[in-house]
Scaffold this active site. Structure first.
Site, PDB file in Angstrom:
ATOM      1  N   ARG A  64       0.827  -1.203   0.000  1.00 28.21           N
ATOM      2  CA  ARG A  64       0.000   0.000   0.000  1.00 28.21           C
ATOM      3  C   ARG A  64       0.866   1.260   0.000  1.00 28.21           C
ATOM      4  O   ARG A  64       0.539   2.253  -0.657  1.00 28.21           O
ATOM      5  CB  ARG A  64      -0.937  -0.002   1.208  1.00 28.21           C
ATOM      6  CG  ARG A  64      -2.015   1.077   1.134  1.00 28.21           C
ATOM      7  CD  ARG A  64      -2.914   1.090   2.338  1.00 28.21           C
ATOM      8  NE  ARG A  64      -3.655  -0.155   2.502  1.00 28.21           N
ATOM      9  CZ  ARG A  64      -3.434  -1.042   3.462  1.00 28.21           C
ATOM     10  NH1 ARG A  64      -2.509  -0.827   4.362  1.00 28.21           N
ATOM     11  NH2 ARG A  64      -4.146  -2.139   3.542  1.00 28.21           N
ATOM     12  N   TYR A  68       0.689   4.495  -2.565  1.00 33.20           N
ATOM     13  CA  TYR A  68       0.560   5.886  -2.150  1.00 33.20           C
ATOM     14  C   TYR A  68       1.655   6.750  -2.776  1.00 33.20           C
ATOM     15  O   TYR A  68       1.400   7.869  -3.234  1.00 33.20           O
ATOM     16  CB  TYR A  68       0.642   5.990  -0.624  1.00 33.20           C
ATOM     17  CG  TYR A  68      -0.556   5.456   0.118  1.00 33.20           C
ATOM     18  CD1 TYR A  68      -1.745   5.132  -0.532  1.00 33.20           C
ATOM     19  CD2 TYR A  68      -0.509   5.267   1.501  1.00 33.20           C
ATOM     20  CE1 TYR A  68      -2.833   4.645   0.150  1.00 33.20           C
ATOM     21  CE2 TYR A  68      -1.609   4.780   2.199  1.00 33.20           C
ATOM     22  CZ  TYR A  68      -2.763   4.470   1.516  1.00 33.20           C
ATOM     23  OH  TYR A  68      -3.845   3.992   2.204  1.00 33.20           O
ATOM     24  N   TYR A  90     -12.291   9.819  -2.119  1.00 34.90           N
ATOM     25  CA  TYR A  90     -13.482   9.394  -1.370  1.00 34.90           C
ATOM     26  C   TYR A  90     -13.450   9.968   0.043  1.00 34.90           C
ATOM     27  O   TYR A  90     -12.416   9.999   0.689  1.00 34.90           O
ATOM     28  CB  TYR A  90     -13.505   7.871  -1.325  1.00 34.90           C
ATOM     29  CG  TYR A  90     -14.505   7.253  -0.384  1.00 34.90           C
ATOM     30  CD1 TYR A  90     -15.863   7.270  -0.673  1.00 34.90           C
ATOM     31  CD2 TYR A  90     -14.085   6.626   0.788  1.00 34.90           C
ATOM     32  CE1 TYR A  90     -16.774   6.680   0.189  1.00 34.90           C
ATOM     33  CE2 TYR A  90     -14.995   6.033   1.650  1.00 34.90           C
ATOM     34  CZ  TYR A  90     -16.329   6.075   1.349  1.00 34.90           C
ATOM     35  OH  TYR A  90     -17.235   5.499   2.198  1.00 34.90           O
ATOM     36  N   HIS A  92     -13.335  12.522   3.103  1.00 34.09           N
ATOM     37  CA  HIS A  92     -12.568  13.753   3.324  1.00 34.09           C
ATOM     38  C   HIS A  92     -11.175  13.548   2.744  1.00 34.09           C
ATOM     39  O   HIS A  92     -10.556  12.507   2.969  1.00 34.09           O
ATOM     40  CB  HIS A  92     -12.493  14.055   4.825  1.00 34.09           C
ATOM     41  CG  HIS A  92     -11.903  15.395   5.127  1.00 34.09           C
ATOM     42  ND1 HIS A  92     -10.561  15.672   4.942  1.00 34.09           N
ATOM     43  CD2 HIS A  92     -12.460  16.534   5.588  1.00 34.09           C
ATOM     44  CE1 HIS A  92     -10.319  16.922   5.286  1.00 34.09           C
ATOM     45  NE2 HIS A  92     -11.458  17.467   5.674  1.00 34.09           N
ATOM     46  N   ALA A 201     -20.828   3.568   7.022  1.00 32.70           N
ATOM     47  CA  ALA A 201     -21.690   4.636   6.513  1.00 32.70           C
ATOM     48  C   ALA A 201     -22.371   4.204   5.220  1.00 32.70           C
ATOM     49  O   ALA A 201     -21.821   3.423   4.431  1.00 32.70           O
ATOM     50  CB  ALA A 201     -20.866   5.895   6.267  1.00 32.70           C
ATOM     51  N   SER A 228     -15.588  -0.820   7.270  1.00 34.26           N
ATOM     52  CA  SER A 228     -15.898  -0.954   8.699  1.00 34.26           C
ATOM     53  C   SER A 228     -15.040  -0.049   9.582  1.00 34.26           C
ATOM     54  O   SER A 228     -13.816   0.018   9.439  1.00 34.26           O
ATOM     55  CB  SER A 228     -15.718  -2.402   9.148  1.00 34.26           C
ATOM     56  OG  SER A 228     -16.577  -3.270   8.457  1.00 34.26           O
ATOM     57  N   THR A 229     -15.715   0.617  10.495  1.00 35.98           N
ATOM     58  CA  THR A 229     -15.086   1.419  11.546  1.00 35.98           C
ATOM     59  C   THR A 229     -15.613   0.902  12.881  1.00 35.98           C
ATOM     60  O   THR A 229     -16.775   0.510  12.971  1.00 35.98           O
ATOM     61  CB  THR A 229     -15.449   2.904  11.382  1.00 35.98           C
ATOM     62  OG1 THR A 229     -14.951   3.366  10.117  1.00 35.98           O
ATOM     63  CG2 THR A 229     -14.844   3.766  12.489  1.00 35.98           C
TER      64      THR A 229
END
Length: 266
Positions: A64, A68, A90, A92, A201, A228-229
């Site tokens: 990852r 980035y 996606y 903020h 969400a 998932s949070t």
């Protein structure tokens, strides 16, 4: 003259995009985007003068951190072409969107022109859906892997939000199998039957969010996704400090309801 404008798409497809961001998408020379909803991708391609997905740079790399870095370099290269460049992420654009943030910092360090506009985040949606005021008892929020590898102390008196649940201990885009490690760590601070919430969400208008309350000791058996949070409500309320009440010259009565009824007379 080059200009970089980093924006957020919000969480719900299209409906969370601010009017300011919509204007920028329509009028920028080019839009680079990394979003996870097909309808939103099609809308961007329709509205923008020129649009390019960053999916290949993100998903076709093993690590990852390498993805980035590639995205950051690509943003800077496009900026250096003398364009008004919009980069859309996606949610903020600075919350777990490291590439754009790094690009902005590098461009500004070279006296370039770069700005970041806010967007609706998962945390904003969580506050609304779970009816939480972070100003009441405060809020402790952290990447779940960072929580463990640095053995950070959880503030059990505050609302706790743990990000990137599916990425726990993972350097790539695969999903974790280490929820048991997290569960054991949290049970040092909370009772085994403390209620926690797996939150996701809603991505589409009229869609309901996932709000699944479980016991902490059941966390390792739970189904999670990249969305998932983990939310953990406060366990206790600390007693006010007499020392600082006196130093601040606070009269506690001023923070309590008066004895008189506030019901309107008929």
């Amino acid at each position: 003259m080059s200009k970089l404008i980093v924006c957020g798409s919000g969480i719900k497809s299209i409906s969370h995009i601010t009017e300011e961001t919509k204007h920028i998408i329509k009028h920028a020379d080019k839009v680079l985007y990394l979003v996870n909803e097909p309808n939103l991708k099609e809308w961007i391609k329709r509205e923008a003068k020129e649009a390019e997905s960053l999916d290949d740079l993100y998903f076709n790399v093993q690590k990852r951190i390498d993805a980035y870095n590639q995205i950051t370099n690509h943003i800077i290269n496009e900026y250096n072409c003398g364009k008004v460049l919009c980069v859309l992420f996606y949610g903020h654009p600075t919350i777990f969107a490291d590439p754009a943030l790094k690009a902005v910092r590098k461009i500004k360090a070279a006296n370039g022109n770069a700005v970041i506009l806010p967007g609706i985040s998962t945390m904003d949606c969580l506050f609304s859906d779970l009816q939480i005021d972070p100003g009441d008892r405060g809020c402790f929020t952290i990447d779940v892997t960072e929580l463990l590898i640095y053995e950070r102390t959880v503030d059990v008196n505050a609302h706790v939000i743990l990000w990137q649940l599916a990425n726990l201990g993972m350097h790539n885009v695969k999903q974790t199998s280490k929820l048991n490690v997290l569960s054991d760590y949290l049970r040092k601070s909370y009772k085994h039957d403390h209620s926690v919430c797996i939150y996701e969400a809603a991505l589409m208008p009229m869609q309901k969010p996932r709000i699944e309350w479980i016991r902490l000791d059941k966390l390792s058996d739970s189904l999670i996704s990249p969305l998932s949070t983990l939310y953990i409500p406060p366990m206790t309320q600390k007693k006010p400090s007499k020392k600082y009440i006196n130093l601040l010259e606070i009269d506690i009565q001023n923070y309590q309801l008066s004895s008189e009824s506030d019901t309107a007379t008929k």
